[in-house]
Write a protein that holds these residues in place. Structure first.
Motif, PDB file in Angstrom:
ATOM      1  N   ASP A 122      23.835  -9.394  54.698  1.00 31.58           N
ATOM      2  CA  ASP A 122      24.283  -8.160  55.359  1.00 31.58           C
ATOM      3  C   ASP A 122      25.747  -8.272  55.767  1.00 31.58           C
ATOM      4  N   GLU A 123      26.113  -9.447  56.312  1.00 34.38           N
ATOM      5  CA  GLU A 123      27.506  -9.632  56.760  1.00 34.38           C
ATOM      6  C   GLU A 123      28.494  -9.585  55.602  1.00 34.38           C
ATOM      7  N   MET A 124      28.048  -9.990  54.398  1.00 34.22           N
ATOM      8  CA  MET A 124      28.969 -10.072  53.264  1.00 34.22           C
ATOM      9  C   MET A 124      28.969  -8.816  52.397  1.00 34.22           C
ATOM     10  N   GLN A 125      28.062  -7.877  52.704  1.00 36.37           N
ATOM     11  CA  GLN A 125      27.902  -6.705  51.843  1.00 36.37           C
ATOM     12  C   GLN A 125      29.198  -5.901  51.655  1.00 36.37           C
ATOM     13  N   ALA A 126      29.922  -5.712  52.757  1.00 36.59           N
ATOM     14  CA  ALA A 126      31.133  -4.889  52.671  1.00 36.59           C
ATOM     15  C   ALA A 126      32.166  -5.556  51.759  1.00 36.59           C
ATOM     16  N   MET A 127      32.337  -6.875  51.909  1.00 32.16           N
ATOM     17  CA  MET A 127      33.300  -7.600  51.076  1.00 32.16           C
ATOM     18  C   MET A 127      32.875  -7.532  49.597  1.00 32.16           C
ATOM     19  N   LYS A 130      33.592  -4.073  48.145  1.00 35.72           N
ATOM     20  CA  LYS A 130      35.027  -3.897  47.916  1.00 35.72           C
ATOM     21  C   LYS A 130      35.462  -4.616  46.626  1.00 35.72           C
ATOM     22  N   ALA A 131      34.857  -5.775  46.378  1.00 33.43           N
ATOM     23  CA  ALA A 131      35.229  -6.550  45.184  1.00 33.43           C
ATOM     24  C   ALA A 131      34.380  -6.158  43.972  1.00 33.43           C
ATOM     25  N   GLU A 132      33.525  -5.141  44.158  1.00 29.37           N
ATOM     26  CA  GLU A 132      32.613  -4.675  43.100  1.00 29.37           C
ATOM     27  C   GLU A 132      31.713  -5.788  42.592  1.00 29.37           C
ATOM     28  N   ILE A 133      31.175  -6.540  43.532  1.00 27.65           N
ATOM     29  CA  ILE A 133      30.249  -7.616  43.175  1.00 27.65           C
ATOM     30  C   ILE A 133      28.846  -7.211  43.599  1.00 27.65           C
ATOM     31  N   ASN A 134      27.915  -7.470  42.698  1.00 27.16           N
ATOM     32  CA  ASN A 134      26.523  -7.177  42.959  1.00 27.16           C
ATOM     33  C   ASN A 134      25.906  -8.377  43.692  1.00 27.16           C
ATOM     34  N   LEU A 135      25.503  -8.164  44.933  1.00 25.80           N
ATOM     35  CA  LEU A 135      25.005  -9.273  45.749  1.00 25.80           C
ATOM     36  C   LEU A 135      23.487  -9.215  45.794  1.00 25.80           C
ATOM     37  N   ILE A 136      22.818 -10.256  45.292  1.00 28.87           N
ATOM     38  CA  ILE A 136      21.355 -10.218  45.201  1.00 28.87           C
ATOM     39  C   ILE A 136      20.742 -11.336  46.040  1.00 28.87           C
ATOM     40  N   LEU A 137      19.720 -10.967  46.807  1.00 31.22           N
ATOM     41  CA  LEU A 137      19.076 -11.924  47.704  1.00 31.22           C
ATOM     42  C   LEU A 137      17.639 -12.177  47.271  1.00 31.22           C
ATOM     43  N   ALA A 138      17.288 -13.447  47.127  1.00 32.27           N
ATOM     44  CA  ALA A 138      15.889 -13.822  46.864  1.00 32.27           C
ATOM     45  C   ALA A 138      15.476 -14.801  47.955  1.00 32.27           C
ATOM     46  N   PRO A 139      15.040 -14.267  49.100  1.00 31.09           N
ATOM     47  CA  PRO A 139      14.787 -15.144  50.246  1.00 31.09           C
ATOM     48  C   PRO A 139      13.498 -15.947  50.104  1.00 31.09           C
ATOM     49  N   VAL A 140      13.389 -16.994  50.904  1.00 29.29           N
ATOM     50  CA  VAL A 140      12.141 -17.753  50.931  1.00 29.29           C
ATOM     51  C   VAL A 140      11.680 -17.791  52.389  1.00 29.29           C
ATOM     52  N   GLU A 141      10.364 -17.620  52.552  1.00 28.36           N
ATOM     53  CA  GLU A 141       9.814 -17.586  53.917  1.00 28.36           C
ATOM     54  C   GLU A 141       9.466 -18.996  54.355  1.00 28.36           C
ATOM     55  N   THR A 142      10.262 -19.541  55.242  1.00 28.38           N
ATOM     56  CA  THR A 142       9.892 -20.836  55.802  1.00 28.38           C
ATOM     57  C   THR A 142      10.602 -21.016  57.131  1.00 28.38           C
ATOM     58  N   THR A 156      27.656 -17.613  54.792  1.00 30.08           N
ATOM     59  CA  THR A 156      28.696 -16.592  54.575  1.00 30.08           C
ATOM     60  C   THR A 156      29.957 -17.228  53.977  1.00 30.08           C
ATOM     61  N   ASN A 157      30.257 -18.468  54.352  1.00 30.28           N
ATOM     62  CA  ASN A 157      31.389 -19.167  53.735  1.00 30.28           C
ATOM     63  C   ASN A 157      31.182 -19.306  52.231  1.00 30.28           C
ATOM     64  N   LEU A 158      29.983 -19.731  51.837  1.00 26.65           N
ATOM     65  CA  LEU A 158      29.709 -19.950  50.413  1.00 26.65           C
ATOM     66  C   LEU A 158      29.681 -18.615  49.664  1.00 26.65           C
ATOM     67  N   LEU A 159      29.098 -17.584  50.308  1.00 29.21           N
ATOM     68  CA  LEU A 159      29.049 -16.268  49.657  1.00 29.21           C
ATOM     69  C   LEU A 159      30.450 -15.694  49.514  1.00 29.21           C
ATOM     70  N   SER A 160      31.276 -15.898  50.544  1.00 28.49           N
ATOM     71  CA  SER A 160      32.621 -15.333  50.489  1.00 28.49           C
ATOM     72  C   SER A 160      33.428 -16.008  49.366  1.00 28.49           C
ATOM     73  N   ASN A 161      33.269 -17.320  49.193  1.00 25.82           N
ATOM     74  CA  ASN A 161      33.925 -17.996  48.070  1.00 25.82           C
ATOM     75  C   ASN A 161      33.416 -17.461  46.736  1.00 25.82           C
ATOM     76  N   ALA A 162      32.082 -17.316  46.637  1.00 24.94           N
ATOM     77  CA  ALA A 162      31.485 -16.860  45.378  1.00 24.94           C
ATOM     78  C   ALA A 162      32.068 -15.488  45.002  1.00 24.94           C
ATOM     79  N   ILE A 163      32.232 -14.622  46.004  1.00 27.12           N
ATOM     80  CA  ILE A 163      32.773 -13.282  45.749  1.00 27.12           C
ATOM     81  C   ILE A 163      34.256 -13.385  45.379  1.00 27.12           C
ATOM     82  N   GLN A 167      34.831 -12.163  39.054  1.00 24.94           N
ATOM     83  CA  GLN A 167      35.418 -10.924  38.546  1.00 24.94           C
ATOM     84  C   GLN A 167      34.575  -9.727  38.997  1.00 24.94           C
ATOM     85  N   PRO A 168      35.217  -8.543  39.118  1.00 28.88           N
ATOM     86  CA  PRO A 168      34.428  -7.352  39.445  1.00 28.88           C
ATOM     87  C   PRO A 168      33.277  -7.160  38.449  1.00 28.88           C
ATOM     88  N   ARG A 169      32.228  -6.527  38.933  1.00 33.04           N
ATOM     89  CA  ARG A 169      31.016  -6.225  38.163  1.00 33.04           C
ATOM     90  C   ARG A 169      30.203  -7.448  37.770  1.00 33.04           C
TER      91      ARG A 169
END
Ligand code: ADP
Length: 259
Positions: A122-127, A130-142, A156-163, A167-169
């Motif tokens: 959720d925190e990284m969605q806006a970034m 803006k960068a036109e990156i599709n952010l997909i979450l596959a959570p695990v319940e534990t 968020t550090n790792l996600l921000s680097n990944a974004i 490249q866009p899209r």
């Protein structure tokens, strides 16, 4: 290298022997050298934005940009951007020093992995948008025994680097799996990848694959070092697998809570 202290043994005023204590000072010297290196790197990193701020403000105060509103505005923007960069640098430096020296204790508690992952995404969605990156979450319940804020910071550090390095899209995935009594988080991107000889070093302070390019992106080279400190303070491990030009996958493990 050794250091020694010698105490003479006297009998009726005559020296008849000596006690010599040898101490191995290798470790102390290494720590000292690392500190000196850190101070010199930090000073260099701080000087770069400060120099830009000084030149921009210098041009404005000396009046050479009088009647040039567009250029004056640009100088103000340069000063502002570099001030933000300084603040980021100083916050990161303080953070990493406090974590490494044990001054920040991890506020470990029982938390839900899926909730932490959702909050990070959720925190990284806006970034990402803006960068036109599709952010997909596959959570695990534990359940985890961890400091929730610090784990979200790591994610968020790792996600921000990944974004940042994609490249866009393209797509960035955050997933996790359970293995033995551990959870393994994965941040997968389809970005530019990391050369083999940098796979270890990028977790060090101020280490960047391509300094000029990353600094333009607003990076400090401290993000992964902070992630590593946090993960280690939880008894976990962090690493990356990557093929240059073919994306990267960052992994980190945390012990699962048995409560
Ligand atoms: P910063 O991102 O502030 O430069 P980090 O410590 O987070 O600092 O990352 C260090 C370096 O590792 C980056 O500058 C970049 O060169 C490389 N890197 C990190 N994550 C990725 C990624 N997902 N893809 C490609 N390179 C990456």
């Amino acid at each position: 290298p050794v250091e020694y202290v010698s105490t003479p043994i006297r009998e009726q005023g005559k020296i008849v022997g000596a006690v010599v204590i040898f101490k191995d000072i290798t470790e102390r010297q290494i720590v000292e050298r690392m500190k000196n290196e850190f101070v010199s790197v930090v000073s260099h990193e701080l000087r770069t934005p400060l120099t830009s701020i000084r030149s921009a403000l210098g041009l404005l105060t000396h009046g050479s940009l009088k009647n040039q509103p567009a250029k004056s505005q640009r100088m103000l923007e340069i000063a502002f951007d570099n001030t933000n960069r300084l603040v980021r640098l100083i916050n990161d430096i303080l953070d990493i020093e406090r974590i490494n020296s044990g001054k920040v204790t991890m506020e470990k508690q029982n938390c839900n992995a899926a909730e932490l992952m959702t909050q990070a995404v959720d925190e990284m969605q806006a970034m990402a948008e803006k960068a036109e990156i599709n952010l997909i979450l596959a959570p695990v319940e534990t359940h985890l025994w961890a400091d929730p804020d610090r784990i979200i910071q790591t994610l968020t550090n790792l996600l921000s680097n990944a974004i940042k390095f994609s490249q866009p899209r393209s797509t960035v995935y955050l997933s996790a799996k359970l293995q033995d009594s551990q959870i393994i988080f994965q941040v997968i991107d389809q970005g530019r990848g990391i050369p083999e000889d940098k796979l270890e070093t990028i977790f060090g302070r101020f280490q960047q694959v391509d300094a000029s390019n990353s600094r333009n992106q607003g990076g400090t080279g401290l993000g992964l070092a902070i992630c590593r400190s946090i993960v280690q303070q939880h008894g976990g491990r962090i690493w990356v697998e990557s093929n240059l030009g073919d994306g990267s996958t960052f992994y980190f493990t945390l012990p699962v809570s048995n409560q």
